[in-house]
Design an enzyme around this catalytic site. Structure first.
Site, PDB file in Angstrom:
ATOM      1  N   GLY A  11       0.771  -1.236   0.000  1.00 20.68           N
ATOM      2  CA  GLY A  11       0.000   0.000   0.000  1.00 20.68           C
ATOM      3  C   GLY A  11       0.804   1.288   0.000  1.00 20.68           C
ATOM      4  O   GLY A  11       0.308   2.314   0.469  1.00 20.68           O
ATOM      5  N   HIS A 106       1.345   0.807 -13.169  1.00 23.69           N
ATOM      6  CA  HIS A 106       2.103  -0.406 -13.501  1.00 23.69           C
ATOM      7  C   HIS A 106       3.594  -0.064 -13.545  1.00 23.69           C
ATOM      8  O   HIS A 106       3.978   0.931 -14.163  1.00 23.69           O
ATOM      9  CB  HIS A 106       1.647  -0.959 -14.852  1.00 23.69           C
ATOM     10  CG  HIS A 106       2.383  -2.204 -15.242  1.00 23.69           C
ATOM     11  ND1 HIS A 106       2.048  -3.447 -14.736  1.00 23.69           N
ATOM     12  CD2 HIS A 106       3.459  -2.396 -16.041  1.00 23.69           C
ATOM     13  CE1 HIS A 106       2.887  -4.351 -15.220  1.00 23.69           C
ATOM     14  NE2 HIS A 106       3.748  -3.742 -16.025  1.00 23.69           N
ATOM     15  N   VAL A 141      -4.737  -7.291 -20.163  1.00 25.85           N
ATOM     16  CA  VAL A 141      -3.882  -7.188 -18.978  1.00 25.85           C
ATOM     17  C   VAL A 141      -2.826  -6.117 -19.253  1.00 25.85           C
ATOM     18  O   VAL A 141      -1.966  -6.300 -20.123  1.00 25.85           O
ATOM     19  CB  VAL A 141      -3.225  -8.536 -18.634  1.00 25.85           C
ATOM     20  CG1 VAL A 141      -2.239  -8.385 -17.483  1.00 25.85           C
ATOM     21  CG2 VAL A 141      -4.302  -9.551 -18.261  1.00 25.85           C
ATOM     22  N   ALA A 170       8.930   7.016  -8.174  1.00 23.01           N
ATOM     23  CA  ALA A 170       8.343   7.798  -9.276  1.00 23.01           C
ATOM     24  C   ALA A 170       6.828   7.666  -9.294  1.00 23.01           C
ATOM     25  O   ALA A 170       6.107   8.658  -9.506  1.00 23.01           O
ATOM     26  CB  ALA A 170       8.940   7.347 -10.610  1.00 23.01           C
TER      27      ALA A 170
END
Ligand code: GRF
Length: 198
Positions: A11, A106, A141, A170
């Site tokens: 998290g 991602h 995906v 980042a």
């Protein structure tokens, strides 16, 4: 704009969003609920510590559609869904409910290195750089439209872990920035339409 944040693990991206909101840096966005498919996720404790509603919906033993129906119920006040380290693939059953208003972070420069362990994939490929991509989620995906990317160098001696930490630094900046830009209307996503006829 009410956000629902879906998490599965540590998290740190959720924490970046919580901290940005506390600093007044999420614009018109506010985190309304945090949901994890993993009842043991440390992310849930981060949400609770910040005074946010936190819900665990354990996917184990549930059919995919039943799991997604519980997610949808938990997100009923939500206008933008943010996947922040959420490790379940979502189907059109869920995605159609939010009509293009689900985004993901991602840890690679997509379309390079989709799927699991993107930093490890970058190391194995001998890449000179990788990075972070924030994108709209569709049924593929890690294949939906890209909203923003930031490149991160791969340095000598990097492991998947050290590269991932650099990438995460980042994404902790990029993800709150993109959420703010969506909430403030500088990035326009599809507006919620009527549910698709079955
Ligand atoms: C992030 O690097 C994210 O890009 C990937 O999973 C990781 C989650 O990290 N999808 P955290 O739980 O936010 O710390």
């Amino acid at each position: 704009m009410n956000l629902g944040v879906l998490v599965s693990g540590t998290g740190t991206n959720l924490q970046a969003l919580l901290d940005a909101e506390a600093r007044g840096e999420l614009g018109a966005a506010r985190i309304a609920i945090v949901i994890s498919n993993n009842p043991g996720a440390a992310a849930l404790a981060r949400a609770t510590a910040a005074g946010k509603p936190a819900l665990a919906i354990d996917h184990r033993g549930l059919a995919r559609m039943a799991f997604e129906d519980l997610l949808i119920a938990g997100l009923r006040e939500v206008e933008l869904v943010v996947l922040a380290g959420f490790m379940r693939v979502l189907t059109p059953h869920f995605l159609d409910r939010f009509a293009g208003r689900v985004i993901n972070t991602h840890p690679s420069l997509l379309p390079a290195f989709p799927g699991m362990d993107a930093p490890g994939q970058a190391i194995a490929a001998g890449a000179k750089e990788s990075g972070v991509t924030v994108h709209v989620v569709d049924a593929s995906v890690d294949g939906g439209p890209v909203l923003a990317q930031v490149a991160v160098p791969v340095v000598a001696g990097d492991t998947a872990e050290t590269l991932h930490l650099r990438i995460q630094a980042a994404e902790h900046v990029l993800l709150p920035r993109i959420v703010r830009e969506i909430a403030d209307g500088r990035i326009v996503l599809a507006s919620p339409g009527p549910p698709r006829a079955e």
